[in-house]
Design a protein around this motif. Structure first.
Motif, PDB file in Angstrom:
ATOM      1  N   SER A  47       0.829  -1.205   0.000  1.00  0.00           N
ATOM      2  CA  SER A  47       0.000   0.000   0.000  1.00  0.00           C
ATOM      3  C   SER A  47       0.863   1.255   0.000  1.00  0.00           C
ATOM      4  O   SER A  47       0.563   2.241  -0.689  1.00  0.00           O
ATOM      5  N   ARG A  48       1.961   1.218   0.752  1.00  0.00           N
ATOM      6  CA  ARG A  48       2.858   2.371   0.794  1.00  0.00           C
ATOM      7  C   ARG A  48       3.518   2.596  -0.570  1.00  0.00           C
ATOM      8  O   ARG A  48       3.705   3.740  -1.002  1.00  0.00           O
ATOM      9  N   LEU A  49       3.879   1.507  -1.236  1.00  0.00           N
ATOM     10  CA  LEU A  49       4.468   1.633  -2.571  1.00  0.00           C
ATOM     11  C   LEU A  49       3.488   2.291  -3.536  1.00  0.00           C
ATOM     12  O   LEU A  49       3.865   3.161  -4.335  1.00  0.00           O
ATOM     13  N   VAL A  50       2.226   1.893  -3.459  1.00  0.00           N
ATOM     14  CA  VAL A  50       1.213   2.492  -4.333  1.00  0.00           C
ATOM     15  C   VAL A  50       1.055   3.973  -4.009  1.00  0.00           C
ATOM     16  O   VAL A  50       0.925   4.809  -4.919  1.00  0.00           O
ATOM     17  N   ASP A  51       1.056   4.330  -2.734  1.00  0.00           N
ATOM     18  CA  ASP A  51       1.006   5.754  -2.357  1.00  0.00           C
ATOM     19  C   ASP A  51       2.172   6.526  -2.980  1.00  0.00           C
ATOM     20  O   ASP A  51       2.012   7.658  -3.454  1.00  0.00           O
ATOM     21  N   HIS A  52       3.329   5.919  -2.957  1.00  0.00           N
ATOM     22  CA  HIS A  52       4.522   6.554  -3.536  1.00  0.00           C
ATOM     23  C   HIS A  52       4.347   6.749  -5.043  1.00  0.00           C
ATOM     24  O   HIS A  52       4.683   7.804  -5.582  1.00  0.00           O
ATOM     25  N   TRP A  53       3.800   5.737  -5.712  1.00  0.00           N
ATOM     26  CA  TRP A  53       3.604   5.838  -7.168  1.00  0.00           C
ATOM     27  C   TRP A  53       2.555   6.888  -7.512  1.00  0.00           C
ATOM     28  O   TRP A  53       2.656   7.583  -8.520  1.00  0.00           O
ATOM     29  N   ILE A  54       1.516   6.992  -6.673  1.00  0.00           N
ATOM     30  CA  ILE A  54       0.492   8.019  -6.904  1.00  0.00           C
ATOM     31  C   ILE A  54       1.131   9.406  -6.822  1.00  0.00           C
ATOM     32  O   ILE A  54       0.852  10.290  -7.649  1.00  0.00           O
ATOM     33  N   ALA A  55       1.997   9.594  -5.831  1.00  0.00           N
ATOM     34  CA  ALA A  55       2.639  10.897  -5.642  1.00  0.00           C
ATOM     35  C   ALA A  55       3.565  11.260  -6.807  1.00  0.00           C
ATOM     36  O   ALA A  55       3.815  12.441  -7.067  1.00  0.00           O
ATOM     37  N   GLU A  56       4.058  10.252  -7.517  1.00  0.00           N
ATOM     38  CA  GLU A  56       4.941  10.510  -8.656  1.00  0.00           C
ATOM     39  C   GLU A  56       4.173  11.021  -9.873  1.00  0.00           C
ATOM     40  O   GLU A  56       4.772  11.455 -10.847  1.00  0.00           O
ATOM     41  N   ASN A  57       2.841  10.913  -9.817  1.00  0.00           N
ATOM     42  CA  ASN A  57       1.987  11.447 -10.885  1.00  0.00           C
ATOM     43  C   ASN A  57       2.323  10.853 -12.252  1.00  0.00           C
ATOM     44  O   ASN A  57       2.442  11.556 -13.253  1.00  0.00           O
ATOM     45  N   ARG A  58       2.480   9.540 -12.291  1.00  0.00           N
ATOM     46  CA  ARG A  58       2.638   8.858 -13.577  1.00  0.00           C
ATOM     47  C   ARG A  58       1.821   7.578 -13.552  1.00  0.00           C
ATOM     48  O   ARG A  58       1.501   7.043 -12.487  1.00  0.00           O
ATOM     49  N   SER A  59       1.478   7.095 -14.704  1.00  0.00           N
ATOM     50  CA  SER A  59       0.589   5.933 -14.809  1.00  0.00           C
ATOM     51  C   SER A  59       1.365   4.634 -14.591  1.00  0.00           C
ATOM     52  O   SER A  59       2.342   4.356 -15.293  1.00  0.00           O
ATOM     53  N   ILE A  60       0.914   3.870 -13.635  1.00  0.00           N
ATOM     54  CA  ILE A  60       1.519   2.567 -13.345  1.00  0.00           C
ATOM     55  C   ILE A  60       0.394   1.545 -13.187  1.00  0.00           C
ATOM     56  O   ILE A  60      -0.570   1.782 -12.455  1.00  0.00           O
ATOM     57  N   GLY A  61       0.514   0.435 -13.895  1.00  0.00           N
ATOM     58  CA  GLY A  61      -0.484  -0.629 -13.783  1.00  0.00           C
ATOM     59  C   GLY A  61      -0.170  -1.536 -12.607  1.00  0.00           C
ATOM     60  O   GLY A  61       0.958  -2.006 -12.457  1.00  0.00           O
ATOM     61  N   VAL A  62      -1.143  -1.766 -11.753  1.00  0.00           N
ATOM     62  CA  VAL A  62      -0.976  -2.639 -10.586  1.00  0.00           C
ATOM     63  C   VAL A  62      -1.884  -3.842 -10.757  1.00  0.00           C
ATOM     64  O   VAL A  62      -3.114  -3.700 -10.793  1.00  0.00           O
ATOM     65  N   LEU A  63      -1.289  -5.002 -10.875  1.00  0.00           N
ATOM     66  CA  LEU A  63      -2.057  -6.241 -11.024  1.00  0.00           C
ATOM     67  C   LEU A  63      -2.308  -6.825  -9.646  1.00  0.00           C
ATOM     68  O   LEU A  63      -1.367  -7.139  -8.914  1.00  0.00           O
ATOM     69  N   CYS A  64      -3.559  -6.953  -9.265  1.00  0.00           N
ATOM     70  CA  CYS A  64      -3.900  -7.419  -7.913  1.00  0.00           C
ATOM     71  C   CYS A  64      -5.150  -8.283  -7.971  1.00  0.00           C
ATOM     72  O   CYS A  64      -6.235  -7.810  -8.314  1.00  0.00           O
ATOM     73  N   ASP A  65      -5.004  -9.564  -7.634  1.00  0.00           N
ATOM     74  CA  ASP A  65      -6.165 -10.458  -7.631  1.00  0.00           C
ATOM     75  C   ASP A  65      -6.625 -10.787  -6.211  1.00  0.00           C
ATOM     76  O   ASP A  65      -7.484 -11.647  -6.015  1.00  0.00           O
ATOM     77  N   ASP A  66      -6.044 -10.114  -5.223  1.00  0.00           N
ATOM     78  CA  ASP A  66      -6.473 -10.314  -3.842  1.00  0.00           C
ATOM     79  C   ASP A  66      -7.701  -9.445  -3.596  1.00  0.00           C
ATOM     80  O   ASP A  66      -7.643  -8.222  -3.725  1.00  0.00           O
ATOM     81  N   PRO A  67      -8.854 -10.036  -3.241  1.00  0.00           N
ATOM     82  CA  PRO A  67     -10.098  -9.258  -3.157  1.00  0.00           C
ATOM     83  C   PRO A  67     -10.073  -8.140  -2.113  1.00  0.00           C
ATOM     84  O   PRO A  67     -10.665  -7.083  -2.326  1.00  0.00           O
ATOM     85  N   TRP A  68      -9.418  -8.366  -0.969  1.00  0.00           N
ATOM     86  CA  TRP A  68      -9.355  -7.326   0.073  1.00  0.00           C
ATOM     87  C   TRP A  68      -8.364  -6.240  -0.317  1.00  0.00           C
ATOM     88  O   TRP A  68      -8.661  -5.060  -0.196  1.00  0.00           O
ATOM     89  N   MET A  69      -7.205  -6.626  -0.776  1.00  0.00           N
ATOM     90  CA  MET A  69      -6.178  -5.656  -1.158  1.00  0.00           C
ATOM     91  C   MET A  69      -6.655  -4.801  -2.324  1.00  0.00           C
ATOM     92  O   MET A  69      -6.395  -3.591  -2.364  1.00  0.00           O
ATOM     93  N   PHE A  70      -7.351  -5.408  -3.279  1.00  0.00           N
ATOM     94  CA  PHE A  70      -7.883  -4.657  -4.412  1.00  0.00           C
ATOM     95  C   PHE A  70      -8.807  -3.545  -3.914  1.00  0.00           C
ATOM     96  O   PHE A  70      -8.707  -2.387  -4.346  1.00  0.00           O
ATOM     97  N   ARG A  71      -9.714  -3.891  -3.001  1.00  0.00           N
ATOM     98  CA  ARG A  71     -10.665  -2.895  -2.487  1.00  0.00           C
ATOM     99  C   ARG A  71      -9.941  -1.829  -1.659  1.00  0.00           C
ATOM    100  O   ARG A  71     -10.331  -0.663  -1.680  1.00  0.00           O
ATOM    101  N   HIS A  72      -8.913  -2.227  -0.933  1.00  0.00           N
ATOM    102  CA  HIS A  72      -8.134  -1.267  -0.163  1.00  0.00           C
ATOM    103  C   HIS A  72      -7.465  -0.250  -1.093  1.00  0.00           C
ATOM    104  O   HIS A  72      -7.526   0.960  -0.855  1.00  0.00           O
ATOM    105  N   LEU A  73      -6.843  -0.730  -2.143  1.00  0.00           N
ATOM    106  CA  LEU A  73      -6.139   0.162  -3.067  1.00  0.00           C
ATOM    107  C   LEU A  73      -7.102   1.023  -3.876  1.00  0.00           C
ATOM    108  O   LEU A  73      -6.814   2.190  -4.166  1.00  0.00           O
ATOM    109  N   SER A  74      -8.250   0.449  -4.225  1.00  0.00           N
ATOM    110  CA  SER A  74      -9.188   1.175  -5.089  1.00  0.00           C
ATOM    111  C   SER A  74      -9.794   2.392  -4.387  1.00  0.00           C
ATOM    112  O   SER A  74     -10.293   3.312  -5.055  1.00  0.00           O
ATOM    113  N   GLU A  75      -9.763   2.422  -3.053  1.00  0.00           N
ATOM    114  CA  GLU A  75     -10.312   3.552  -2.314  1.00  0.00           C
ATOM    115  C   GLU A  75      -9.342   4.725  -2.208  1.00  0.00           C
ATOM    116  O   GLU A  75      -9.700   5.794  -1.705  1.00  0.00           O
ATOM    117  N   LYS A  76      -8.113   4.535  -2.673  1.00  0.00           N
ATOM    118  CA  LYS A  76      -7.133   5.621  -2.621  1.00  0.00           C
ATOM    119  C   LYS A  76      -7.420   6.659  -3.706  1.00  0.00           C
ATOM    120  O   LYS A  76      -7.757   6.305  -4.844  1.00  0.00           O
TER     121      LYS A  76
END
Length: 497
Positions: A47-76
């Motif tokens: 989750s912290r890595l994704v926060d870091h990528w969001i702050a970089e303001n560039r498009s990064i694809g995150v592949l996530c098939d974990d149902p809880w983690m997906f929902r956690h990240l999607s709320e950011k």
């Protein structure tokens, strides 16, 4: 990923502190920040890595098939998410699996309580006791995988085998002598009535925390196992053992897991002295040793802690254990007659970890290297076994690391064997898996070269050089006078008059 995992340490400790107040927290691993049995910290690092990528303001694809983690990240804010993976079916399967696992353990505990109840008579009151896991390398004669020959040194010691090893293992280790199974103090009726529903239920925090999806994930995954029943049974047996036998002191291989914190609380209730032995490692990622994650802080840490060496003692002090409560006891399970020697022409010794997924990846990596002409001797984990076949260049062994006379290198991941190799002057390589995070068990002041599957053959092709660290820093010689003093002090603390 390792940098992110280290960066979330305080966040996990703070969350774990809040979680430790919740119902059934003593039956879970996530509230104890135990990274070798809970991957909540790993998810927080992602989750912290994704926060870091969001702050970089560039498009990064995150592949996530974990149902809880997906929902956690999607709320950011800043994350564009697709359709989330199915969750209800996964949760239902885990609930059913957990129910079946706890029921199975409850039935096993019922049988064990009846089978071992006569062993209560072996134990006189007011004696110091070891409480140990049912390890395959322990013996009924008292030689112990964690405490070595300590029972032959101190005839007043008795040994209790925990409930984790199964009935067959308990029978083997308690067939005679100063041994008994903790099952002996179990109530068969409680096994049937108090274990099936024993699981972690942090309902409030699971709904309100900003990490709510990750909390729900840990609750579901841990609830899908039988660990809650085993931990509750341990609590019940400990309470009856302390109440009826009043041991003067209980000594165990301490790692500050949730059930151990509960052990200390129960011991205090019955005025039993507690001595924890730091038998393994205190690496930079072993957050379970942090006292700050306990809701009662120092109160659920042992009265005293003996460490294997000066470095590990210093590490524990940095985690929050007061220096006045610890001393060096030495490495009891590291034999002084070890035969292992460095030989550049020898095979690579591979120490498989407890995590089977990492172990399988290591086996796949060495298969590729074996085809390039390298020879590997593979030692499986003594408890968490991984099935694999011998192929040209890969040989299984049941011989302990210290008994191999010709070793060129040691390949390890999250295993104490890596540090043992450095003590004996054997070059060590820490395997970093590609498919999941593996904790680094080395202390802060020790750097070990790392490798993955891609670079393994290239590193092995380079000449190996013996590297040795001072044994006294990590695994010092046993300090038997210190042990004698601690045991005597424990008896006096329990019976001051």
């Amino acid at each position: 990923m390792e940098a992110a995992f280290e960066a979330i340490r305080e966040d996990w400790v703070s969350l774990a502190h809040d979680l430790s107040f919740t119902s059934g927290a003593t039956l879970a691993h996530a509230p104890a920040c135990a990274p070798n049995v809970s991957d909540m910290g790993c998810m927080m690092a992602w989750s912290r890595l994704v926060d870091h990528w969001i702050a970089e303001n560039r498009s990064i694809g995150v592949l996530c098939d974990d149902p809880w983690m997906f929902r956690h990240l999607s709320e950011k804010r800043g994350v564009a998410a697709g359709t989330p993976p199915a969750l209800a079916v996964v949760e239902m399967k885990l609930r059913l699996r957990g129910l079946m696992a706890r029921t199975r353990f409850a039935l096993s505990a019922f049988v064990a309580a009846l089978a071992f109840r006569d062993q209560r008579r072996r134990f006189p009151n007011d004696k110091p006791c070891l409480l140990v896991y049912g390890h395959p390398r322990s013996h009924v004669n008292g030689v112990d995988a964690y405490f070595g020959p300590i029972m032959s040194r101190f005839s007043s010691l008795f040994r209790v085998i925990s409930v984790d090893g199964g009935i067959r293992q308990a029978r083997r280790l308690t067939a005679s002598g100063r041994n008994a199974s903790l099952h002996a103090w179990g109530n068969p009726w409680e096994a049937l009535t108090k274990l099936v529903g024993a699981k972690w239920r942090p309902s409030h925090i699971a709904k309100t925390s900003r990490q709510s999806w990750l909390v729900k994930r840990s609750v579901a995954l841990e609830g899908g196992t039988g660990h809650g029943a085993m931990a509750r049974w341990t609590e019940l047996c400990l309470a009856r053992w302390f109440q009826t036998c009043r041991p003067s002191q209980v000594i165990w291989p301490w790692e500050n897991h949730a059930w151990e914190r509960q052990l200390v609380r129960i011991a205090r209730r019955y005025h039993v002295s507690t001595l924890g032995y730091q038998h393994s490692v205190v690496g930079r990622h072993m957050y379970n040793y942090a006292a700050d994650s306990n809701h009662d802080g120092m109160k659920s840490l042992p009265d005293r802690v003996l460490t294997t060496g000066a470095t590990t003692r210093r590490e524990l002090t940095s985690w929050g254990l007061p220096e006045s409560r610890s001393a060096i006891g030495g490495a009891l399970r590291l034999r002084g007659d070890a035969k292992v020697r460095w030989n550049p022409a020898g095979p690579v010794f591979v120490a498989l970890p407890f995590d089977r997924a990492i172990a399988r990846e290591m086996i796949a990596a060495i298969r590729v290297a074996a085809r390039a002409g390298f020879l590997f001797v593979v030692k499986d984990h003594p408890i968490y076994r991984t099935s694999f076949a011998e192929t040209p260049g890969i040989v299984k062994t049941e011989i302990a690391f210290e008994d191999h006379e010709k070793i060129s290198r040691v390949l390890f991941s999250a295993s104490t064997v890596g540090l043992e190799a450095l003590v004996f002057g054997i070059p060590a390589l820490r395997y970093v898996p590609a498919h999941q995070f593996a904790i680094d068990i080395t202390p802060e002041n020790i750097d070990v070269p790392t490798t993955g599957s891609d670079g393994l053959s290239a590193i092995l092709a380079s000449p190996s050089k013996p590297v040795r660290i001072d044994r006294e820093l990590i695994f010092s010689e046993p300090m038997w006078d210190q042990w004698r003093q601690e045991i005597i002090q424990g008896v006096l603390q329990c019976h001051p008059n």
